[in-house]
Design an enzyme around this catalytic site. Structure first.
Site, mmCIF file in Angstrom:
data_model
loop_
_atom_site.group_PDB
_atom_site.id
_atom_site.type_symbol
_atom_site.label_atom_id
_atom_site.label_comp_id
_atom_site.label_asym_id
_atom_site.label_seq_id
_atom_site.Cartn_x
_atom_site.Cartn_y
_atom_site.Cartn_z
ATOM 1 N N VAL A 87 0.878 -1.176 0.000
ATOM 2 C CA VAL A 87 0.000 0.000 0.000
ATOM 3 C C VAL A 87 0.914 1.224 0.000
ATOM 4 O O VAL A 87 1.751 1.388 0.896
ATOM 5 C CB VAL A 87 -0.940 0.062 1.226
ATOM 6 C CG1 VAL A 87 -1.828 1.316 1.142
ATOM 7 C CG2 VAL A 87 -1.798 -1.191 1.320
ATOM 8 N N GLU A 88 0.784 2.052 -1.037
ATOM 9 C CA GLU A 88 1.571 3.285 -1.107
ATOM 10 C C GLU A 88 0.858 4.360 -0.297
ATOM 11 O O GLU A 88 -0.289 4.710 -0.603
ATOM 12 C CB GLU A 88 1.738 3.723 -2.563
ATOM 13 C CG GLU A 88 2.633 2.787 -3.363
ATOM 14 C CD GLU A 88 2.675 3.145 -4.844
ATOM 15 O OE1 GLU A 88 1.625 3.226 -5.477
ATOM 16 O OE2 GLU A 88 3.802 3.351 -5.359
ATOM 17 N N VAL A 89 1.518 4.809 0.761
ATOM 18 C CA VAL A 89 0.936 5.842 1.634
ATOM 19 C C VAL A 89 1.494 7.184 1.169
ATOM 20 O O VAL A 89 2.706 7.448 1.285
ATOM 21 C CB VAL A 89 1.294 5.568 3.112
ATOM 22 C CG1 VAL A 89 0.794 6.704 4.006
ATOM 23 C CG2 VAL A 89 0.695 4.224 3.554
#
Ligand SMILES: NC(=O)c1ccc[n+]([C@@H]2O[C@H](COP(=O)([O-])OP(=O)(O)OC[C@H]3O[C@@H](n4cnc5c(N)ncnc54)[C@H](O)[C@@H]3O)[C@@H](O)[C@H]2O)c1
Ligand SMILES: O=C(O)[C@@H](O)[C@@H](O)[C@H](O)[C@@H](O)CO
Length: 320
Positions: free
Chosen positions: A150-152
């Protein structure tokens, strides 16, 4: 269950929202789902049934999974008690602007407001929102209940606390959050995927190779390497005693002289030829069987990597 994450709202229950719903419920959260689609209840029930075996394979307890998921009458109803809101609506700045303005007004003040957007930075849809400190991107890869990344991606006004809470939330879900420190359209994963896809399209347009063999090349080389050590460590390990420096100063230089990135034609006929080649190879619509094959393979890879990681952590060798 983590104390600070008890209730999630899923806004948009399509490909991504349904997968998030299963993952959230699989980790014990109460999940409220909102989507105007007329078949929402059936779509949620079908997705939970389809994804439950995947969650089991990942070590989750799916008892009572469906009992933890509720259909909300609207967005306001969905977010009323939310600690976390995960938006998965259309990839449109205008849509996300309007929705997040509603979320800020209707979700509890402590709720983290996350968008699954594939490429739109949060700043692009929060400029007119006063309370933007708790809005950021939590971009998954499809399907989120399987794919760890998951790219935050914080917006210009996202608070550090919100970033940390997002990292904690996705870690609690067994994901691998990566904080992207600077907003750029497409973030990291999609920008890399975009350039590889463009080159692959160019190679097919030029008749160098067909789509199935592009996939075979990736599955039998880079896909394995990148799933195990990634790009830079892969090159470092491939550079002999000189490591990555050798790759850059020797092999890289000759590649620079010989290789120019392809520019795929955007001529409709050229694009149609590639589409037809892909559809000839895989059918005009992805079949259930192909989706199940992908799921089996992805779960096998993830399980194997988890076993290696657990062995490594026991001997202290594992580097994430
Ligand atoms: N599909 C992917 O591979 C993928 C991967 C990662 C991220 N994303 C991102 O996730 C988001 C959703 O993508 P998707 O592939 O699930 O799209 P999708 O078209 O499958 O689902 C979008 C859903 O939004 C719903 N929707 C429309 N208006 C709405 C509203 N006002 N309120 C609530 N729901 C509404 C639609 O009914 C639909 O079910 C996009 O931002 C996309 O970029 C997609
Ligand atoms: O590949 C994925 O799952 C993600 O990168 C998505 O965000 C992206 O939309 C792709 O499906 C298409 O590029």
């Amino acid at each position: 269950m983590s104390g600070s994450f008890r209730t999630a709202a899923v806004i948009g229950a399509g490909t991504i929202g349904l997968s998030w719903t299963a993952l959230f419920a699989g980790h014990g959260l109460t999940v409220a789902v909102s989507d105007p689609r007329p078949d929402l209840a059936d779509a949620v029930a079908e997705a939970l049934a389809r994804f439950a075996p995947h969650l089991t394979a990942l070590g989750l307890d799916v008892d009572g999974l469906a009992d933890r998921v509720h259909i909300a009458s609207d967005v306001t109803g969905a977010v009323r008690d939310a600690d976390i809101v995960q938006e998965n609506g259309p990839e449109s700045v205008e849509f996300k602007k309007e929705l997040f303005a509603t979320l800020v007004r209707t979700a509890p003040r402590h709720a983290l407001l996350l968008s699954s957007s594939s490429a739109i930075p949060a700043t692009a849809f929060t400029e007119e929102i006063e309370d933007a400190g708790r809005i950021l991107i939590g971009h998954p890869f499809n399907p989120p209940h399987q794919m760890p990344l998951v790219e935050v991606v914080p917006g210009e006004r996202t608070s550090q606390d919100a970033v940390q809470r997002a990292v904690d939330f996705y870690t609690f879900l067994g994901r691998t959050p990566v904080v992207v420190h600077k907003e750029i359209p497409g973030f990291v994963g999609n920008r890399l995927q975009y350039v590889v896809a463009r080159e692959a399209t160019y190679l097919v347009q030029q008749g160098v190779v067909g789509p199935e063999d592009v996939d075979k090349v990736l599955r039998n080389s880079l896909g394995i390497r990148w799933a195990t050590v990634g790009l830079f460590l892969g090159q470092h390990l491939g550079g002999g005693p000189g490591g990555y420096r050798h790759i850059v100063t020797h092999i890289g230089k000759s590649m620079d002289e010989m290789v120019t990135a392809g520019e795929p034609s955007q001529d409709p006929e050229c694009e149609e030829r590639v589409i037809r080649a892909v559809e000839k190879a895989y059918g005009s619509s992805p079949s259930t069987e192909l989706g199940e094959l992908r799921d089996r393979r992805q779960l096998a890879v993830l399980t194997a990597l988890k076993q290696v990681s657990e062995q490594g952590s026991r001997t202290g060798e594992e580097k994430d």
